[in-house]
Design a protein around this motif. Structure first.
Motif, PDB file in Angstrom:
ATOM      1  N   PRO A  51      12.752 -13.337  -2.475  1.00 15.56           N
ATOM      2  CA  PRO A  51      13.311 -12.739  -1.265  1.00 15.56           C
ATOM      3  C   PRO A  51      14.748 -12.289  -1.507  1.00 15.56           C
ATOM      4  CG  PRO A  51      13.280 -15.118  -1.054  1.00 15.56           C
ATOM      5  CD  PRO A  51      12.583 -14.794  -2.341  1.00 15.56           C
ATOM      6  N   TYR A  52      15.168 -11.302  -0.781  1.00 12.89           N
ATOM      7  CA  TYR A  52      16.537 -10.828  -0.903  1.00 12.89           C
ATOM      8  C   TYR A  52      16.960 -10.209   0.418  1.00 12.89           C
ATOM      9  CZ  TYR A  52      14.394  -6.183  -1.521  1.00 12.89           C
ATOM     10  OH  TYR A  52      13.662  -5.030  -1.364  1.00 12.89           O
ATOM     11  N   TYR A  93      17.207  -9.008 -13.374  1.00 12.94           N
ATOM     12  CA  TYR A  93      16.369  -8.312 -12.410  1.00 12.94           C
ATOM     13  C   TYR A  93      16.836  -6.867 -12.276  1.00 12.94           C
ATOM     14  CZ  TYR A  93      20.146  -9.131  -8.991  1.00 12.94           C
ATOM     15  OH  TYR A  93      21.341  -9.143  -8.321  1.00 12.94           O
ATOM     16  N   GLU A  94      15.925  -6.042 -11.817  1.00  9.47           N
ATOM     17  CA  GLU A  94      16.174  -4.610 -11.663  1.00  9.47           C
ATOM     18  C   GLU A  94      16.210  -4.268 -10.183  1.00  9.47           C
ATOM     19  OE1 GLU A  94      13.159  -1.354 -12.674  1.00  9.47           O
ATOM     20  OE2 GLU A  94      14.341  -1.501 -14.535  1.00  9.47           O
ATOM     21  N   ILE A 149      13.968  -1.869  -3.862  1.00  8.81           N
ATOM     22  CA  ILE A 149      12.983  -2.632  -4.637  1.00  8.81           C
ATOM     23  C   ILE A 149      13.736  -3.534  -5.601  1.00  8.81           C
ATOM     24  CG2 ILE A 149      11.050  -2.541  -6.254  1.00  8.81           C
ATOM     25  CD1 ILE A 149      10.354   0.201  -5.180  1.00  8.81           C
ATOM     26  N   VAL A 150      13.391  -4.802  -5.585  1.00 11.60           N
ATOM     27  CA  VAL A 150      13.940  -5.775  -6.539  1.00 11.60           C
ATOM     28  C   VAL A 150      12.801  -6.240  -7.438  1.00 11.60           C
ATOM     29  CG1 VAL A 150      14.991  -8.047  -6.806  1.00 11.60           C
ATOM     30  CG2 VAL A 150      15.805  -6.508  -5.021  1.00 11.60           C
ATOM     31  N   ARG A 159       9.469  -6.679  -5.212  1.00 14.00           N
ATOM     32  CA  ARG A 159       9.398  -6.789  -3.756  1.00 14.00           C
ATOM     33  C   ARG A 159      10.198  -5.656  -3.134  1.00 14.00           C
ATOM     34  NH1 ARG A 159      10.328 -12.104   0.086  1.00 14.00           N
ATOM     35  NH2 ARG A 159       9.684 -11.113   2.020  1.00 14.00           N
ATOM     36  N   ARG A 160       9.652  -5.101  -2.043  1.00 15.49           N
ATOM     37  CA  ARG A 160      10.240  -3.918  -1.413  1.00 15.49           C
ATOM     38  C   ARG A 160      10.721  -4.236   0.000  1.00 15.49           C
ATOM     39  NH1 ARG A 160       8.803   1.504  -2.280  1.00 15.49           N
ATOM     40  NH2 ARG A 160       7.044   0.736  -3.515  1.00 15.49           N
ATOM     41  N   GLN A 161      11.802  -3.575   0.408  1.00 13.60           N
ATOM     42  CA  GLN A 161      12.274  -3.656   1.784  1.00 13.60           C
ATOM     43  C   GLN A 161      12.652  -2.265   2.258  1.00 13.60           C
ATOM     44  OE1 GLN A 161      15.125  -6.386   3.581  1.00 13.60           O
ATOM     45  NE2 GLN A 161      14.786  -7.791   1.867  1.00 13.60           N
TER      46      GLN A 161
END
Length: 449
Positions: A51-52, A93-94, A149-150, A159-161
């Protein structure tokens, strides 16, 4: 906006001359006419996707015909996959940020890789440490969608937000205010100010008042003005207010205000900041020259995110808490003591005490939420007989519904195969008010022991 990285736990972000951001790396119930399966109406949180948090704020750009959009991405250490190197741990992480306009066309995109190196094991699994980065876009005023996207480079999981934002035209009016940045800590050294921003909207774990930062843009002659900050709850009730008086020079200015939120209960809040003339014209009602706003949350550590009212959450424990436990919880007189006792209650029932989540608490209040949505009648769903049975025992193995039998009132039979027990509910009024007609007390004691 330039960024200066330090090989410690801080990142200093210069947001304008004399102002720096110090980033501390703390660091449906599916049914058929006769028989049906009642399904649990929630999906437990999963730990496999990191999560971010994403926050975005707009300011006037150097080219005053455009606006500057600052996008912050915060990724928790405890949700990154660290690899041990010697005695320390590394993660990578990207991050990608795609900015889409109102026609869903790509305006700009940025992609980069972040590393978290030389981290101790304790920090790598702690929710208190994180990696925070930002990127800046210059855009025309309008509506945008921020697609982030992380991607964890170790697990290859992404994971996308999506986040929507409206970027104002700061040149339209003579006086205007930028978006608001939430500030956890403000340090001043001479004319230099260092701030720790809050990318998470949750300010519930702060024991001291927080600050807000925003910019003012004035195309008129300089004057002294009053800034008023007001916090409203979800019912639009005014909860907190603060103000400050200062000179409003021509051009760009900076404003910091202190907001004392420490008396606010759990909930969702809106913060409005308005700019008023210090001496309004005689005989005229005072009107704001400019307004800006944003939302924030109050959630307490160790408390499930769905809980917004601690008193109600305590009342809802009556199905699993013993009498002495309920008395202990209700005897607390301050919000802090209520939180402490509430967390202690659930800590004793935490199936995985070494993780920040309490799955048992999340499951219980997810069942309460499901009951409220599906069994509400003259009272809240969790207070109904169906809601009570559902919260205590979960979804039944089978439901036998009889809504239109000629020789009986509408009734339902809930079967629990694991308990070897059935519960019968009868709608005596004919208006969907199903009441329990079979004993529950003997079976109730089984999960309470």
């Amino acid at each position: 906006m330039g960024i200066l990285y330090r090989r410690r736990k801080e990142v200093v972000v210069k947001i304008m001359p004399g102002v720096y951001v110090c980033v501390v790396m703390l660091c449906v119930w599916m049914s058929s006419p006769v028989n049906a399966q009642v399904e649990l109406g929630y999906k437990p949180a999963t730990d496999d996707l990191p999560p971010y948090y994403v926050d975005a704020m707009s300011f006037i750009a150097t080219d005053s015909k455009k606006s500057r959009l600052d996008v912050f991405v915060q990724v928790g250490y405890n949700n990154l996959s660290f690899v041990k190197h010697n005695d320390l741990y590394d993660a990578s992480y990207e991050v990608s940020i795609a900015l889409l306009d109102s026609a869903n066309s790509l305006v700009s995109e940025k992609l980069w890789t972040e590393d978290a190196k030389g981290v101790s094991f304790d920090k790598s699994v702690s929710p208190q440490y994180y990696s925070l980065t930002e990127r800046t876009f210059e855009v025309a005023p309008g509506r945008y969608v921020i697609n982030t996207i992380v991607r964890d480079n170790e697990t290859k999981i992404s994971r996308r937000q999506l986040k929507q934002i409206v970027v104002p035209d700061y040149t339209r009016n003579d006086v205007s205010l930028s978006d608001i940045m939430l500030v956890l800590k403000l340090n001043t050294s001479g004319e230099k100010k260092s701030i720790v921003p809050s990318i998470s909207p949750n300010l519930g774990d702060l024991n001291e008042p927080f600050f807000v930062f925003f910019e003012s843009y004035n195309r008129r002659a300089g004057d002294t003005v009053r800034f008023v900050a007001t916090v409203f709850d979800e019912a639009k009730q005014k909860k907190v207010q603060a103000d400050t008086v200062q000179a409003l020079a021509q051009g760009k200015g900076q404003v910091f205000m202190r907001i004392d939120h420490t008396s606010l209960p759990i909930g969702n809040y809106s913060l409005y900041i308005q700019l008023f003339p210090l001496h309004p014209p005689a005989g005229k009602e005072q009107e704001a020259l400019a307004t800006t706003s944003r939302s924030f949350l109050i959630r307490w550590g160790g408390v499930a995110n769905g809980i917004k009212d601690i008193d109600l959450a305590i009342d809802q424990l009556q199905y699993i808490a013993k009498d002495k436990e309920m008395e202990h919880l209700k005897e607390a007189t301050t919000p802090e003591e209520k939180q402490k006792r509430f967390v202690e209650f659930w800590k004793k029932r935490d199936p995985n005490p070494n993780t920040p989540r309490n799955e048992k608490m999340e499951e219980y209040y997810a069942k309460v939420e499901f009951a409220n949505k599906n069994f509400k009648h003259y009272t809240d769903g969790w207070r109904t007989d169906m809601g009570m049975v559902y919260i205590i025992f979960g979804p039944p193995s089978n439901v036998d519904r009889h809504p239109f039998d000629v020789d009986s009132k509408p009734f339902e039979v809930w079967s629990y195969y694991d308990l070897n027990h059935q519960f019968v509910f009868v709608d005596q009024s004919g208006f969907g008010d199903y009441r329990l007609t079979t004993p529950i007390w003997e079976v109730w004691q089984r999960p309470r022991d």
